[in-house]
Design a protein around this motif. Structure first.
Motif, PDB file in Angstrom:
ATOM      1  N   GLY A 111       2.729   8.974   6.254  1.00 57.01           N
ATOM      2  CA  GLY A 111       3.425   8.639   7.491  1.00 57.01           C
ATOM      3  C   GLY A 111       4.696   7.887   7.174  1.00 57.01           C
ATOM      4  N   ILE A 112       5.232   7.229   8.177  1.00 54.75           N
ATOM      5  CA  ILE A 112       6.479   6.503   7.972  1.00 54.75           C
ATOM      6  C   ILE A 112       6.199   5.122   7.396  1.00 54.75           C
ATOM      7  CG2 ILE A 112       7.716   7.738   9.780  1.00 54.75           C
ATOM      8  CD1 ILE A 112       7.222   5.323  11.596  1.00 54.75           C
ATOM      9  N   ALA A 113       7.188   4.578   6.746  1.00 51.75           N
ATOM     10  CA  ALA A 113       7.056   3.244   6.168  1.00 51.75           C
ATOM     11  C   ALA A 113       6.807   2.234   7.283  1.00 51.75           C
ATOM     12  CB  ALA A 113       8.327   2.886   5.413  1.00 51.75           C
ATOM     13  N   PHE A 150       0.870  -1.169   0.000  1.00 57.24           N
ATOM     14  CA  PHE A 150       0.000   0.000   0.000  1.00 57.24           C
ATOM     15  C   PHE A 150       0.904   1.215   0.000  1.00 57.24           C
ATOM     16  CE2 PHE A 150      -2.726  -3.111   2.279  1.00 57.24           C
ATOM     17  CZ  PHE A 150      -3.814  -3.114   1.420  1.00 57.24           C
ATOM     18  N   ASP A 151       0.668   2.145  -0.914  1.00 59.51           N
ATOM     19  CA  ASP A 151       1.555   3.307  -0.903  1.00 59.51           C
ATOM     20  C   ASP A 151       1.040   4.398   0.017  1.00 59.51           C
ATOM     21  OD1 ASP A 151      -0.355   4.641  -2.488  1.00 59.51           O
ATOM     22  OD2 ASP A 151       0.731   4.207  -4.329  1.00 59.51           O
ATOM     23  N   LYS A 164       7.126   4.393   2.237  1.00 56.58           N
ATOM     24  CA  LYS A 164       7.493   5.682   2.824  1.00 56.58           C
ATOM     25  C   LYS A 164       6.649   6.764   2.165  1.00 56.58           C
ATOM     26  CE  LYS A 164      12.087   4.141   2.469  1.00 56.58           C
ATOM     27  NZ  LYS A 164      13.324   4.365   1.776  1.00 56.58           N
ATOM     28  N   GLU A 165       6.595   7.912   2.794  1.00 54.97           N
ATOM     29  CA  GLU A 165       5.717   8.979   2.307  1.00 54.97           C
ATOM     30  C   GLU A 165       5.998   9.399   0.870  1.00 54.97           C
ATOM     31  OE1 GLU A 165       3.772  13.056   4.056  1.00 54.97           O
ATOM     32  OE2 GLU A 165       4.940  11.731   5.340  1.00 54.97           O
ATOM     33  N   ASN A 166       7.236   9.439   0.446  1.00 57.71           N
ATOM     34  CA  ASN A 166       7.555   9.854  -0.925  1.00 57.71           C
ATOM     35  C   ASN A 166       7.891   8.683  -1.838  1.00 57.71           C
ATOM     36  OD1 ASN A 166       7.185  12.621  -0.473  1.00 57.71           O
ATOM     37  ND2 ASN A 166       9.201  12.763   0.482  1.00 57.71           N
ATOM     38  N   ASP A 214       4.588   1.353  -6.810  1.00 56.70           N
ATOM     39  CA  ASP A 214       5.315   0.838  -7.974  1.00 56.70           C
ATOM     40  C   ASP A 214       6.817   0.762  -7.714  1.00 56.70           C
ATOM     41  OD1 ASP A 214       2.862   0.762  -9.192  1.00 56.70           O
ATOM     42  OD2 ASP A 214       3.250   2.409 -10.591  1.00 56.70           O
ATOM     43  N   GLU A 215       7.371   1.809  -7.092  1.00 58.95           N
ATOM     44  CA  GLU A 215       8.800   1.800  -6.778  1.00 58.95           C
ATOM     45  C   GLU A 215       9.144   0.661  -5.824  1.00 58.95           C
ATOM     46  OE1 GLU A 215       9.780   6.597  -7.127  1.00 58.95           O
ATOM     47  OE2 GLU A 215       9.045   5.779  -5.236  1.00 58.95           O
ATOM     48  N   ARG A 216       8.311   0.476  -4.810  1.00 54.58           N
ATOM     49  CA  ARG A 216       8.574  -0.594  -3.831  1.00 54.58           C
ATOM     50  C   ARG A 216       8.431  -1.966  -4.488  1.00 54.58           C
ATOM     51  NH1 ARG A 216       8.785  -1.639   1.787  1.00 54.58           N
ATOM     52  NH2 ARG A 216       9.580   0.460   1.967  1.00 54.58           N
TER      53      ARG A 216
END
Length: 169
Positions: A59-61, A52-53, A75-77, A81-83
């Motif tokens: 908030g924090i990862a 879940f992004d 993480k917030e930014n 997709d990146e994860r």
């Protein structure tokens, strides 16, 4: 080991029942998806990771385990997709076959280029429906095979009755 990585909000936005639930209560939609993926894990034996992004939950990862399903909040930014791409890169090897469940076409192409296979939201939904039908069929067969009798009998007595019924004694 087979691994299924699920783009959580993409699936929620695609499945009608979860989409309706999301409009009322996003947390309930997430929980329902987690429950469905726990059933999937139990049935298939796959390792299941839901991403879940932070777009919806800033908030924090965070990484938690619920129903033996791994749930990762980015993480917030960081986008889901990146994860997912990082996970595919770290998980894909000779031993692991990685599947990614998303209907995001660009993401499908990217993960395919990294060696993972894709499952669209629709394909995953059909798989779950088929799985539930198979479980239901198995339960009915089990109930049919284990008809309840009113008088509890031991196995040796039941075996003797079965021989009599077949005319073997």
């Amino acid at each position: 080991m087979d691994v299924l990585v699920v783009d959580g909000y993409n699936i929620i936005g695609d499945w009608e029942d979860l989409k309706r639930l999301k409009d009322i209560d996003l947390e309930q939609a997430r929980n329902r998806l987690i429950e469905k993926m726990a059933e999937y894990k139990a049935f298939t034996g796959y390792r299941v990771i839901i991403i879940f992004d932070a777009y919806y939950v800033p908030g924090i990862a965070n990484k938690i385990n619920e129903y033996k399903v791994e749930i990762i909040y980015t993480k917030e930014n960081e986008t889901a997709d990146e994860r997912i791409e990082k996970l595919v890169k770290s998980l894909k090897n000779v031993v692991n076959q990685v599947y990614v469940a998303t209907s995001d076409y660009a993401e499908q192409r990217t993960i395919f280029g990294r060696g993972a296979l894709r499952k669209s939201a629709r394909e995953l939904y059909i798989e779950l429906v088929d799985m539930e039908a198979e479980i239901e069929k198995s339960i009915k067969q089990h109930e049919k095979a284990n008809k309840h009798i009113k008088i509890p009998l031991t196995d040796d007595i039941l075996e003797k009755f079965e021989k009599w019924r077949r005319g073997n004694e």
